[in-house]
Design a protein around this motif. Structure first.
Motif, mmCIF file in Angstrom:
data_model
loop_
_atom_site.group_PDB
_atom_site.id
_atom_site.type_symbol
_atom_site.label_atom_id
_atom_site.label_comp_id
_atom_site.label_asym_id
_atom_site.label_seq_id
_atom_site.Cartn_x
_atom_site.Cartn_y
_atom_site.Cartn_z
ATOM 1 N N THR A 1 27.227 26.527 31.326
ATOM 2 C CA THR A 1 27.890 26.950 32.562
ATOM 3 C C THR A 1 27.106 28.129 33.164
ATOM 4 N N PRO A 2 27.301 28.404 34.461
ATOM 5 C CA PRO A 2 26.574 29.534 35.071
ATOM 6 C C PRO A 2 26.978 30.875 34.470
ATOM 7 N N ILE A 3 28.146 30.910 33.833
ATOM 8 C CA ILE A 3 28.625 32.183 33.261
ATOM 9 C C ILE A 3 27.924 32.502 31.947
ATOM 10 N N PHE A 4 27.560 31.464 31.219
ATOM 11 C CA PHE A 4 27.002 31.637 29.865
ATOM 12 C C PHE A 4 25.673 32.381 29.929
ATOM 13 N N GLY A 5 25.643 33.551 29.319
ATOM 14 C CA GLY A 5 24.402 34.327 29.269
ATOM 15 C C GLY A 5 24.147 35.203 30.478
ATOM 16 N N ALA A 6 25.006 35.096 31.496
ATOM 17 C CA ALA A 6 24.783 35.884 32.718
ATOM 18 C C ALA A 6 25.510 37.224 32.616
ATOM 19 N N SER A 7 24.865 38.246 33.138
ATOM 20 C CA SER A 7 25.499 39.570 33.168
ATOM 21 C C SER A 7 26.208 39.705 34.507
ATOM 22 N N LEU A 8 27.532 39.644 34.485
ATOM 23 C CA LEU A 8 28.306 39.548 35.722
ATOM 24 C C LEU A 8 29.309 40.696 35.829
ATOM 25 N N ALA A 9 29.482 41.183 37.038
ATOM 26 C CA ALA A 9 30.531 42.167 37.295
ATOM 27 C C ALA A 9 31.862 41.411 37.420
ATOM 28 N N ARG A 10 32.959 42.166 37.383
ATOM 29 C CA ARG A 10 34.287 41.529 37.389
ATOM 30 C C ARG A 10 34.456 40.536 38.551
ATOM 31 N N ASP A 11 34.130 40.954 39.775
ATOM 32 C CA ASP A 11 34.359 40.077 40.931
ATOM 33 C C ASP A 11 33.521 38.800 40.844
ATOM 34 N N GLU A 12 32.313 38.949 40.361
ATOM 35 C CA GLU A 12 31.440 37.764 40.227
ATOM 36 C C GLU A 12 32.022 36.800 39.193
ATOM 37 N N LEU A 13 32.498 37.361 38.085
ATOM 38 C CA LEU A 13 33.056 36.497 37.043
ATOM 39 C C LEU A 13 34.336 35.828 37.527
ATOM 40 N N VAL A 14 35.183 36.593 38.217
ATOM 41 C CA VAL A 14 36.424 36.009 38.750
ATOM 42 C C VAL A 14 36.069 34.849 39.687
ATOM 43 N N GLY A 15 35.067 35.037 40.537
ATOM 44 C CA GLY A 15 34.671 33.996 41.487
ATOM 45 C C GLY A 15 34.172 32.741 40.789
ATOM 46 N N LEU A 16 33.327 32.915 39.789
ATOM 47 C CA LEU A 16 32.771 31.749 39.079
ATOM 48 C C LEU A 16 33.847 31.020 38.273
ATOM 49 N N LEU A 17 34.767 31.793 37.668
ATOM 50 C CA LEU A 17 35.853 31.141 36.908
ATOM 51 C C LEU A 17 36.768 30.371 37.863
ATOM 52 N N GLY A 18 37.023 30.947 39.033
ATOM 53 C CA GLY A 18 37.874 30.270 40.026
ATOM 54 C C GLY A 18 37.232 28.967 40.476
ATOM 55 N N ALA A 19 35.930 29.017 40.767
ATOM 56 C CA ALA A 19 35.221 27.813 41.221
ATOM 57 C C ALA A 19 35.234 26.756 40.122
ATOM 58 N N ALA A 20 35.055 27.183 38.876
ATOM 59 C CA ALA A 20 35.024 26.224 37.758
ATOM 60 C C ALA A 20 36.390 25.589 37.573
ATOM 61 N N SER A 21 37.465 26.365 37.681
ATOM 62 C CA SER A 21 38.773 25.748 37.450
ATOM 63 C C SER A 21 39.161 24.849 38.622
ATOM 64 N N GLU A 22 38.691 25.184 39.843
ATOM 65 C CA GLU A 22 38.965 24.284 40.984
ATOM 66 C C GLU A 22 38.250 22.953 40.807
ATOM 67 N N SER A 23 36.982 23.004 40.379
ATOM 68 C CA SER A 23 36.249 21.738 40.250
ATOM 69 C C SER A 23 36.748 20.915 39.066
ATOM 70 N N ALA A 24 37.468 21.578 38.132
ATOM 71 C CA ALA A 24 38.008 20.835 36.984
ATOM 72 C C ALA A 24 39.309 20.119 37.337
ATOM 73 N N THR A 25 39.955 20.505 38.485
ATOM 74 C CA THR A 25 41.251 19.893 38.830
ATOM 75 C C THR A 25 41.063 18.700 39.774
#
Ligand SMILES: NC(=O)c1ccc[n+]([C@@H]2O[C@H](COP(=O)([O-])OP(=O)(O)OC[C@H]3O[C@@H](n4cnc5c(N)ncnc54)[C@H](OP(=O)(O)O)[C@@H]3O)[C@@H](O)[C@H]2O)c1
Length: 221
Positions: free
Chosen positions: A197-221
């Motif tokens: 996933t794009p999150i794995f291994g990436a150094s992300l700030a809170r907002d970036e991580l929240v955004g990527l997790l949101g996008a991932a859960s939307e595409s999973a539904t």
């Protein structure tokens, strides 16, 4: 044992004294936790190692780690998960940092499907209060990227859990270690920050991580 309204965790138990386990141990010790560590060997066999690479951590048996710790971290190779004792971990807050990597773990059919590996671990440890986190950062970053709360360059870590009390306990632990905890949802959502996933291994700030997790859960539904 952590329950609603109980004081914050004081003792961290770590099963595994390799790359991840020792880095987490040093960071936890620096944050003021007591740390107990166990491997598959007798405590006397790792005492000297711990004295040198994680000074302050206490060598223990897996049983002592499980029974005497507020939070237990699983930092052993995933292919050894069946050596864990479900009875000892029943009712405990357990953080699963283990990743499935077939070149080192060998091919394990139970981890080849769509499920997050932590869902398999939760079935093996049915009464543990399992939390998935720390798995998406490298061991070599664990200490160097920790920052005080409020630092502009503070990195965020995802947490997936079905148990809200365990989730909060681990969020507090992550914050005290120097990272921003971000709720990724239930344990099955750990897929959204696994390998590949794009999150794995990436150094992300809170907002970036929240955004990527949101996008991932939307595409999973
Ligand atoms: N390396 C990373 O950057 C990284 C990052 C995130 C997650 N992870 C995951 O974290 C886990 C550990 O990785 P690592 O790189 O730290 O591995 P490692 O350096 O090989 O260390 C594994 C440790 O687990 C111990 N161990 C083996 N069986 C055990 C058992 N039954 N009970 C307690 N301890 C046991 C080993 O000691 P003995 O063999 O002497 O018992 C060793 O101390 C893996 O699942 C990995 O996928 C790794």
């Amino acid at each position: 044992m952590i329950e609603t309204g109980s004081p914050a965790a004081q003792t961290i138990g770590i099963l595994g004294a390799g790359r991840v386990g020792t880095a987490l141990a040093r960071l936890a010790l620096a944050a003021g936790y007591e740390v107990r560590m166990a491997t598959s060997r007798a405590p006397s066999e790792i005492e000297l190692l711990l004295k040198i690479i994680t000074p302050g951590a206490v060598a223990a048996t897996a049983e002592e780690v499980a029974l005497g710790s507020d939070i237990v971290v699983l930092a052993l190779p995933l292919f050894r998960y069946r050596t864990l004792r479900p009875d000892l971990l029943a009712g405990k807050v357990v953080v699963d940092v283990m990743n499935y990597w077939s070149p080192t773990d060998g091919r394990l059919e139970e981890f080849e499907g769509e499920e997050a590996s932590s869902e398999v671990i939760q079935r093996f440890l049915p009464d543990a209060r399992l939390v998935r986190s720390f798995n998406h950062m490298g061991y070599h970053e664990i200490e160097g990227e920790a920052r005080a709360a409020g630092a502009l360059d503070r990195r965020a870590l995802a947490i997936a859990a079905d148990d809200s009390i365990a989730h909060q306990a681990v969020a507090d632990f992550i914050d005290r270690l120097g990272y921003d905890p971000v709720d990724a949802g239930p344990l099955r959502a750990a897929r959204n920050f696994g390998a590949g996933t794009p999150i794995f291994g990436a150094s992300l700030a809170r907002d970036e991580l929240v955004g990527l997790l949101g996008a991932a859960s939307e595409s999973a539904t």
